[in-house]
Design a protein around this motif. Structure first.
Motif, PDB file in Angstrom:
ATOM      1  N   ALA A  30     140.913 -57.145  69.502  1.00 18.70           N
ATOM      2  CA  ALA A  30     140.456 -57.917  70.664  1.00 18.70           C
ATOM      3  C   ALA A  30     140.653 -57.104  71.941  1.00 18.70           C
ATOM      4  O   ALA A  30     139.764 -57.050  72.804  1.00 18.70           O
ATOM      5  CB  ALA A  30     141.207 -59.238  70.749  1.00 18.70           C
ATOM      6  N   GLU A  31     141.803 -56.458  72.063  1.00 14.86           N
ATOM      7  CA  GLU A  31     142.053 -55.638  73.252  1.00 14.86           C
ATOM      8  C   GLU A  31     141.012 -54.537  73.376  1.00 14.86           C
ATOM      9  O   GLU A  31     140.670 -54.098  74.475  1.00 14.86           O
ATOM     10  CB  GLU A  31     143.460 -55.019  73.167  1.00 14.86           C
ATOM     11  N   HIS A  32     140.529 -54.085  72.226  1.00 19.47           N
ATOM     12  CA  HIS A  32     139.553 -52.996  72.199  1.00 19.47           C
ATOM     13  C   HIS A  32     138.127 -53.527  72.354  1.00 19.47           C
ATOM     14  O   HIS A  32     137.161 -52.767  72.329  1.00 19.47           O
ATOM     15  CB  HIS A  32     139.693 -52.265  70.854  1.00 19.47           C
ATOM     16  N   GLY A  33     138.003 -54.844  72.489  1.00 19.13           N
ATOM     17  CA  GLY A  33     136.681 -55.424  72.701  1.00 19.13           C
ATOM     18  C   GLY A  33     135.942 -55.789  71.427  1.00 19.13           C
ATOM     19  O   GLY A  33     134.745 -56.063  71.455  1.00 19.13           O
ATOM     20  N   LEU A  34     136.643 -55.789  70.293  1.00 19.84           N
ATOM     21  CA  LEU A  34     135.988 -56.112  69.024  1.00 19.84           C
ATOM     22  C   LEU A  34     136.423 -57.504  68.561  1.00 19.84           C
ATOM     23  O   LEU A  34     137.603 -57.837  68.599  1.00 19.84           O
ATOM     24  CB  LEU A  34     136.361 -55.078  67.963  1.00 19.84           C
ATOM     25  N   PRO A 172     134.332 -47.507  67.919  1.00 19.33           N
ATOM     26  CA  PRO A 172     133.578 -47.709  69.156  1.00 19.33           C
ATOM     27  C   PRO A 172     134.228 -48.826  69.959  1.00 19.33           C
ATOM     28  O   PRO A 172     134.723 -49.794  69.384  1.00 19.33           O
ATOM     29  CB  PRO A 172     132.198 -48.142  68.659  1.00 19.33           C
ATOM     30  N   GLN A 173     134.257 -48.654  71.279  1.00 14.76           N
ATOM     31  CA  GLN A 173     134.882 -49.660  72.112  1.00 14.76           C
ATOM     32  C   GLN A 173     133.878 -50.774  72.376  1.00 14.76           C
ATOM     33  O   GLN A 173     132.710 -50.508  72.625  1.00 14.76           O
ATOM     34  CB  GLN A 173     135.312 -48.994  73.413  1.00 14.76           C
ATOM     35  N   GLY A 174     134.334 -52.021  72.317  1.00 18.19           N
ATOM     36  CA  GLY A 174     133.458 -53.147  72.610  1.00 18.19           C
ATOM     37  C   GLY A 174     133.072 -53.166  74.081  1.00 18.19           C
ATOM     38  O   GLY A 174     133.697 -52.500  74.902  1.00 18.19           O
ATOM     39  N   ARG A 179     142.506 -57.892  78.146  1.00 16.92           N
ATOM     40  CA  ARG A 179     143.863 -57.555  78.579  1.00 16.92           C
ATOM     41  C   ARG A 179     144.671 -58.829  78.792  1.00 16.92           C
ATOM     42  O   ARG A 179     144.119 -59.862  79.167  1.00 16.92           O
ATOM     43  CB  ARG A 179     143.831 -56.745  79.888  1.00 16.92           C
ATOM     44  N   HIS A 180     145.978 -58.725  78.507  1.00 14.37           N
ATOM     45  CA  HIS A 180     146.875 -59.868  78.643  1.00 14.37           C
ATOM     46  C   HIS A 180     148.023 -59.532  79.586  1.00 14.37           C
ATOM     47  O   HIS A 180     148.374 -58.369  79.730  1.00 14.37           O
ATOM     48  CB  HIS A 180     147.523 -60.218  77.307  1.00 14.37           C
ATOM     49  N   ALA A 181     148.621 -60.555  80.152  1.00 14.35           N
ATOM     50  CA  ALA A 181     149.885 -60.388  80.867  1.00 14.35           C
ATOM     51  C   ALA A 181     150.636 -61.698  80.754  1.00 14.35           C
ATOM     52  O   ALA A 181     150.045 -62.743  80.484  1.00 14.35           O
ATOM     53  CB  ALA A 181     149.640 -60.031  82.326  1.00 14.35           C
ATOM     54  N   ASN A 223     144.906 -64.099  80.445  1.00 17.32           N
ATOM     55  CA  ASN A 223     143.969 -63.330  79.627  1.00 17.32           C
ATOM     56  C   ASN A 223     142.702 -63.069  80.414  1.00 17.32           C
ATOM     57  O   ASN A 223     142.169 -63.984  81.031  1.00 17.32           O
ATOM     58  CB  ASN A 223     143.565 -64.121  78.375  1.00 17.32           C
ATOM     59  N   THR A 224     142.247 -61.846  80.340  1.00 12.51           N
ATOM     60  CA  THR A 224     140.960 -61.586  80.976  1.00 12.51           C
ATOM     61  C   THR A 224     140.215 -60.520  80.191  1.00 12.51           C
ATOM     62  O   THR A 224     140.781 -59.859  79.316  1.00 12.51           O
ATOM     63  CB  THR A 224     141.142 -61.148  82.446  1.00 12.51           C
ATOM     64  N   SER A 225     138.937 -60.369  80.488  1.00 14.05           N
ATOM     65  CA  SER A 225     138.172 -59.294  79.871  1.00 14.05           C
ATOM     66  C   SER A 225     137.403 -58.574  80.967  1.00 14.05           C
ATOM     67  O   SER A 225     137.143 -59.121  82.030  1.00 14.05           O
ATOM     68  CB  SER A 225     137.219 -59.846  78.816  1.00 14.05           C
ATOM     69  N   GLY A 226     137.072 -57.308  80.695  1.00 18.00           N
ATOM     70  CA  GLY A 226     136.352 -56.540  81.684  1.00 18.00           C
ATOM     71  C   GLY A 226     135.802 -55.279  81.050  1.00 18.00           C
ATOM     72  O   GLY A 226     136.109 -54.977  79.893  1.00 18.00           O
ATOM     73  N   GLU A 227     135.005 -54.547  81.804  1.00 14.78           N
ATOM     74  CA  GLU A 227     134.413 -53.342  81.224  1.00 14.78           C
ATOM     75  C   GLU A 227     135.366 -52.158  81.239  1.00 14.78           C
ATOM     76  O   GLU A 227     135.200 -51.216  80.470  1.00 14.78           O
ATOM     77  CB  GLU A 227     133.105 -53.013  81.955  1.00 14.78           C
ATOM     78  N   THR A 228     136.343 -52.198  82.147  1.00 15.42           N
ATOM     79  CA  THR A 228     137.336 -51.118  82.194  1.00 15.42           C
ATOM     80  C   THR A 228     138.733 -51.727  82.286  1.00 15.42           C
ATOM     81  O   THR A 228     138.890 -52.870  82.736  1.00 15.42           O
ATOM     82  CB  THR A 228     137.139 -50.218  83.435  1.00 15.42           C
ATOM     83  N   PRO A 229     139.756 -50.957  81.882  1.00 14.28           N
ATOM     84  CA  PRO A 229     141.135 -51.436  82.050  1.00 14.28           C
ATOM     85  C   PRO A 229     141.440 -51.750  83.506  1.00 14.28           C
ATOM     86  O   PRO A 229     142.136 -52.723  83.802  1.00 14.28           O
ATOM     87  CB  PRO A 229     141.980 -50.257  81.556  1.00 14.28           C
TER      88      PRO A 229
END
Lengths: 412, 412
Positions: A30-34, A172-174, A179-181, A223-229
């Motif tokens: 999931a962290e890797h976008g998959l 391959p990266q998703g 990312r979590h905190a 929790n959030t998602s984005g295209e870059t760290p």
């Protein structure tokens, strides 16, 4: 890109062992976008395994397998992969040499049966195992969606290291990284925290803020998602600031920080000391503090007694001149502080443990903080799971000391 | 009869939560003589779910489902079962009345969306939930092998109670029941125990005896199968007797019994008392004893100091006249026993915690037992996982007291 995870072993389907690998892998993917669409746990049965692997590889572009790579007859992962691909197994000379090296280093002749661990389906690649005898296997399905099929050992330490070092960098990266905190809070119940946070916990907000409770510590999971760290990091930082604005001193730390870490660090900075007097917690408070490697500088020690009567006799024996007829916990705690010669003393009363087995009574407890010229006493009722009473009370008294050290008057 | 288990929920496939229900169900089914061939964990995706349920019901005669029975839109279990069977969902009036009763008892108007929890696939049966709002669903597939498909809530407490009370009694019993027992031992390493047990641990023996280690406690797991519970019980009893013959005083208890239970029970029988002096264990020993509800009668209390220097200062403050220049742990422990006025004192030295981070040094520890006219000191080296040092040392000193109380001279 979707993934499926297959855990292999009759010890898992029988319930003798719990599969924790699939959860760990799902988090990393999931962290890797998959996105992981399914976990499967299957007994050591070759036909079943081949059928399952084929259907997973037809649905998903990544299939991760754990287990079944040992040297014994019921280790079927190699055979399953070869059967599904319709190819033979062949010896990989480099893998065989590495195996022999591992045994000779331990001055053991390699048992003949371990040789199977150097067998690989024709056309597959070796995934190096730096710490065990079972190498992993990486192969690509020859039918759409041409899934990557990667088998790793079931031993968690080997699996995790190989996944991080040898597998993840080649996936391959998703499109959306995750990312979590975590922000850790103490001092109010879950529903009050939720009210104080208002819109921050709304479903669908980005970042999403979830609330979990563990032994009265409230953890806010961001929790959030984005295209870059970096994009994720900025969003998380902004949400953390909003949380701190809303909750103030209720927030005590982040990630793995516990109340005892904060208190010990504050005391060490100030070169101050403290001791404990425990009745109801029976050593759980001292032990929690002692577990933190930085504690010996400020934690002078602890006294444990099973009840007030024996605390009084004990402290009398230990040199306290005399107590009033029915001394308060504060009076006893002061005597303990004098004996221990510390700046602070944390005391916990006993509670009625017989009530734990009753359905309609819950015990009361008192906690006391003694500082120079100041005493704080709090009384509260213990309810819910008795298994967490000790943790909850230990944290409550540590939090009193934290608030005192921060100069917060939190009597509200 | 084969079974499969399906756990439903995106929080499981994403790794946010760990599925422990499938393991628990597998254990119960094995005891009942039913073999679980696979576990599946699937995200909240209706097409995937229907496909998986159908293929499981074509292979296995029992399919157990957990989760997805809540009131929200992503709770898909009802719909999945109806879709697979090709039937509609209909309101079950009795289930609806029960739901409304649950809410009115708490003085809450039932939210409209909870009504979906009274929807059932036509032809299915309600599985009563005594403690939650989600009833279970039981239906029979209309294709061979005419599988029983039973859905239960994902909340473990609800799932377990419903399974035991409402599902298990209606499942056909397998031909071979499985029964387990545990014998707990302390005092030797795993490989020594294995040698002492000889043929008892041979693979394929009936009952089978497996060895597991947890914080230096060696647990022998006895597994057998039979046509009746009595047949299993006799075989287990015979194996237990053989184990005791082989291991003697190394065996201390059965099932969930821990060393502190044995020691406390022995002391209570004799109306004797003990206290603890902890440096390295920091309260973990006292806390372990205190956790046992019977301990207050014999456990008079404990002293905790971070190191020997502060123990000396502390005990001096507490009234001990004076120590020799460089006192041994025995001397200090005797002083502590005098102060605590108990029959026995258990003392643990500190150890070099900095060594824990080093790869090639391991710390030493001493433990001391003071009894009337007798002192036992043991020194040993701590290796392996630092996370279990406290547990291991606490058990070692409790075991010394156990052996002393049993009159065993175990210096060999």
């Amino acid at each position: 890109m979707h993934a499926e995870i297959i855990a292999i072993g009759s010890e898992l389907t029988s319930g003798a062992k719990l599969d924790t690998n699939s959860q760990w892998l799902s988090q990393r993917l999931a962290e890797h976008g998959l996105v992981v669409r399914a976990h499967h746990t299957v007994a050591d049965d070759i036909e079943e395994l081949v059928r399952l692997l084929r259907s997973a590889a037809e649905r998903s572009s990544l299939v991760l397998i754990t287990g079944g790579l040992g040297p014994t007859l019921d280790d079927l992962t190699r055979q399953m992969m070869a059967d599904m691909a319709g190819v033979d197994l062949e010896i990989n000379e480099a893998a065989l040499a590495h195996l022999q090296h591992l045994f000779s280093r331990r001055n053991i002749t390699m048992p003949e049966r371990n040789k199977v661990q150097a067998l690989f389906p024709v056309g597959s690649k070796v995934v190096h195992n730096p710490i065990g005898t079972a190498p992993g296997i990486w192969m690509k399905a020859d039918f759409p969606p041409h899934a990557d099929i990667v088998a790793l050992p079931g031993v968690p330490a080997e699996m995790k290291r190989m996944f991080v070092e040898e597998v993840l960098p080649h996936l391959p990266q998703g499109k959306r990284l995750i990312r979590h905190a975590r922000v850790n809070c103490f001092g109010r119940g879950e529903s009050t925290m939720e009210e104080l946070l208002g819109e921050l916990t709304a479903r669908g907000r980005d970042p999403e803020v979830g609330i979990t409770v563990h032994e009265a510590t409230i953890t806010l999971r961001i929790n959030t998602s984005g295209e870059t760290p970096e994009e994720c990091e900025i969003k998380i930082q902004q949400t953390k600031e909003l949380i701190t604005t809303q909750l103030g001193y209720l927030v005590f730390g982040e990630e793995d920080q516990e109340l005892e870490h904060i208190v010990v660090d504050l005391l060490n900075e100030r070169h101050q000391t403290f001791a404990t007097l425990e009745l109801g917690t029976g050593g759980a408070l001292a032990n929690r503090i002692h577990d933190y490697m930085e504690s010996p500088r400020c934690f002078a020690g602890g006294l444990i007694y099973p009840d007030m009567q024996r605390a009084l006799t004990g402290l009398n024996n230990l040199g306290t001149e005399s107590f009033s007829e029915n001394p308060s916990l504060i009076e006893v705690a002061k005597a303990a502080r004098d004996l221990m010669e510390t700046d602070y003393l944390l005391a916990v009363s006993d509670w009625d443990r017989d009530m734990i087995e009753s359905d309609d009574m819950v015990p009361d407890v008192s906690i006391v903080l003694i500082a120079d010229g100041k005493e704080v006493e709090k009384n509260f009722t213990l309810g819910g799971d008795p298994g967490i009473y000790k943790g909850r009370v230990s944290k409550a008294i540590l939090n009193q000391l934290r608030l005192h050290l921060l100069g917060v008057d939190a009597d509200s």
